[in-house]
Design a protein around this motif. Structure first.
Motif, PDB file in Angstrom:
ATOM      1  N   UNK A  61      45.001  36.564  31.577  1.00 51.50           N
ATOM      2  CA  UNK A  61      44.142  35.649  32.039  1.00 51.50           C
ATOM      3  C   UNK A  61      42.675  35.711  31.361  1.00 51.50           C
ATOM      4  N   UNK A  63      40.618  37.634  32.009  1.00 47.99           N
ATOM      5  CA  UNK A  63      39.591  38.318  33.063  1.00 47.99           C
ATOM      6  C   UNK A  63      39.773  39.718  33.208  1.00 47.99           C
ATOM      7  N   UNK A  93      35.873  37.326  30.503  1.00 44.64           N
ATOM      8  CA  UNK A  93      34.972  36.964  31.568  1.00 44.64           C
ATOM      9  C   UNK A  93      35.084  37.952  32.700  1.00 44.64           C
ATOM     10  N   UNK A  94      34.087  38.160  33.410  1.00 42.65           N
ATOM     11  CA  UNK A  94      34.414  39.325  34.412  1.00 42.65           C
ATOM     12  C   UNK A  94      34.315  38.798  36.067  1.00 42.65           C
ATOM     13  N   UNK A  95      35.218  39.320  36.661  1.00 44.54           N
ATOM     14  CA  UNK A  95      35.100  39.113  38.160  1.00 44.54           C
ATOM     15  C   UNK A  95      34.596  40.271  38.791  1.00 44.54           C
TER      16      UNK A  95
ATOM     17  N   UNK B  52      47.170  32.369  39.813  1.00 42.77           N
ATOM     18  CA  UNK B  52      47.227  31.558  38.613  1.00 42.77           C
ATOM     19  C   UNK B  52      48.181  30.193  38.955  1.00 42.77           C
ATOM     20  N   UNK B  93      35.235  33.645  44.482  1.00 48.40           N
ATOM     21  CA  UNK B  93      35.000  34.549  43.625  1.00 48.40           C
ATOM     22  C   UNK B  93      33.923  34.014  42.642  1.00 48.40           C
ATOM     23  N   UNK B  94      33.141  34.939  41.852  1.00 47.53           N
ATOM     24  CA  UNK B  94      32.150  34.171  41.115  1.00 47.53           C
ATOM     25  C   UNK B  94      32.457  34.495  39.703  1.00 47.53           C
ATOM     26  N   UNK B  95      32.246  33.754  38.808  1.00 47.03           N
ATOM     27  CA  UNK B  95      32.177  33.943  37.300  1.00 47.03           C
ATOM     28  C   UNK B  95      30.704  33.752  36.809  1.00 47.03           C
ATOM     29  N   UNK B  96      30.187  35.040  36.322  1.00 43.34           N
ATOM     30  CA  UNK B  96      28.721  34.845  35.813  1.00 43.34           C
ATOM     31  C   UNK B  96      28.322  34.597  34.416  1.00 43.34           C
ATOM     32  N   UNK B 116      37.746  27.214  32.701  1.00 46.58           N
ATOM     33  CA  UNK B 116      38.086  27.922  33.803  1.00 46.58           C
ATOM     34  C   UNK B 116      38.424  27.415  34.822  1.00 46.58           C
TER      35      UNK B 116
END
Lengths: 326, 326
Positions: A61, A63, A93-95, B52, B93-96, B116
DNA sequence: CTCCATATGTCAACCGGTTAACACATGGAG
DNA sequence: CTCCATGTGTTAACCGGTTGACATATGGAG
């Protein structure tokens, strides 16, 4: 209006979808003319490949899950921000999961991150006894805490930091030195600071005095606990506070009670995050190399993902920042 | 070792994968006995559904993108942390994306979030002229900045805050009052604070004096800019600083130059984030309702996602926190 | 003539979960 | 007897991108 798909791009460019996929992934033989046609079609359709489909197929992913008590805190905020940048530069990317030192929340976040099929985890939350990490089969890097022998740990030298802080107070004349720390059920790195404080005090023939402050900033309960320190130790002349936020609160209360800092009361904090150094530059504190910790944690995680060798336990040096409170 | 899939759970439980899916989604008729068998199998296999696959099928990721200058800052850190909590409680959930006030970074993050397939965006970065937002076809909520007429904005009352801050300085005797602000190419809410400062000064028959401070904390360049304020305004007696981090630096420099605060120099900051209130409680500052802004932004975004009505422009009230610097 | 490189197309399976449509079985109400 | 509710299974298509295997065409080198 429908989002464009790879078939739409193929049709507009007058090529097959296999060719579009080849262009996107820079794979196989491709003429410049075809590449341009495909890019033009993508732009015209405002096409964004759907990485969800790619993630499903590739079983990856890109992630990374980060589980930390909170990011609304100078130390954790800087650490998470720093790691996010480094991971982004490596294509991840980070969660983020804010566990707020609550084991149930930490388990819930871990569960959520697992269902999102993160490729790895960096864990800085300090709740004890979360067995679920064992079952993840993911590359994990821990910050400041030993989870098990298979998981590499990145930390600063909390024991040395505790020694330096305590010795600094003693060397500057303090004798009735109190230490504040987290509850002991929270296996945070601050516990090593406590050990160092106790050892250093005993080594200097002084009595250790430890008070517990709960992890919930700015609550009346915490203020009461702080007041109790001064009430029960009227001759106090030194304070080693296990983090800078608490140090600020402790000093605020001390000043309200009439103590002059550092004349009447010397104070040392811990963390030295960038925000703290700007907002409270007068605080003498043990500075952790936060950006370096982030760098090492990310490098170690990526190494684990790629099955290349890495150092299992990194303890990074701390240093004292001399402000004006000692 | 292979991750368990729905077929594995079905086989162990002795049911069809359709039944497993029905159990997971609580859909259709199901006996208690079957539900238990399925849950037991999931636990035994340590099964985590792969969201996913679900995301691909349902055309919905339950991810929200947050684009902000940085989270390593008291205001943005608290805002992002607060929004993350509220979104998590609503199943997101967030992706920053930390844009660091760099338009190219902001575009890159936007691109990444689009691939994404985030379900929505909350944007608090202030780079001007990013046309790509128009093409996203996503529900977007903006913080502190007008992007276009279709995008709802959540902000605090920056103009009123600027008025209150400036008037407070004037009412307390300051006459040579300097204002510091962001560069004008950054369309941040601080520009309204500048307008308010200028209007209020003129209204009181005083000369506005504005200095620009670059957005990069703790650099020597910024310290030099701050020093220049005092050098070029030796009779300065008031300072309205457009954010608390800069206020702390300004006061540090002022103290080094021998000013007593507030006797010789009165200072008002802006933001009043929780961290600032703890680390620098003496700072008189304009407090933004950060958690309320987060709450409103999240509610507005969710309303947009669900196509229900919402208020297009929310300006939340600010208030002055009287510390000791005025 | 043969083989290789270049260039693009076709086909179809795959990743894992969702789900509609329908089948089959049982029991009860009207 | 019919219809409905309950309970579970079967089948297969779908979501969007990836990709291997193979096909076809062209040109050039040996």
């Amino acid at each position: 209006m429908m989002k464009a798909k790879i078939d739409d791009v193929a049709k507009l460019a007058g090529v097959s979808k296999t060719t579009v996929s080849r262009v996107m992934n820079k794979r196989g033989y491709l003429s410049d003319k075809t590449v341009k046609k495909v890019h033009d079609a993508m732009n015209e359709l405002n096409y964004h490949p759907n990485v969800v489909a790619r993630q499903l197929f590739k079983q990856e992913t890109k992630l990374v899950g980060l589980i930390f008590p909170t990011v609304n805190n100078p130390f954790f905020g800087q650490l998470v921000s720093s790691m996010e940048k480094k991971l982004f530069s490596k294509g991840f990317k980070v969660l983020i999961g804010d566990s707020m030192n609550d084991p149930d929340k930490e388990k819930l976040y871990l569960q959520e991150l697992m269902t999102h099929q993160v490729d790895g985890l960096i864990v800085g939350a300090h709740n004890h006894g979360i067995e679920e990490y064992k079952n993840t089969n993911l590359p994990i890097v821990a910050i400041d805490r030993i989870m098990n022998k298979d998981i590499p740990v990145v930390s600063s030298d909390n024991y040395l930091g505790g020694q330096l802080a305590t010795q600094l107070l003693i060397d500057n004349g303090a004798r009735i030195i109190v230490h504040t720390n987290d509850p002991q059920n929270i296996k945070s790195p601050a516990q090593k600071r406590r050990s160092a404080y106790e050892d250093t005090m005993i080594h200097n023939g002084l009595d250790p005095i430890v008070y517990t402050l709960e992890f919930d900033s700015n609550s009346d309960k915490k203020i009461d606990s702080i007041k109790r320190i001064f009430k029960e130790n009227p001759n106090i002349d030194g304070l080693f506070v296990s983090n800078d936020m608490d140090a600020a609160q402790v000093m605020d209360v001390a000043k309200d009670l009439g103590y002059r800092i550092p004349e009447d009361l010397k104070v040392v904090g811990y963390d030295g995050a960038d925000i703290t150094r700007i907002l409270l530059p007068s605080l003498t504190t043990v500075v952790q190399p936060i950006d370096k910790m982030a760098d090492v944690a990310v490098s170690t995680l990526v190494a684990r993902m790629q099955d290349v060798s890495y150092s299992s336990n990194k303890i990074l040096p701390v240093k004292i920042w001399r402000g004006k409170t000692v």
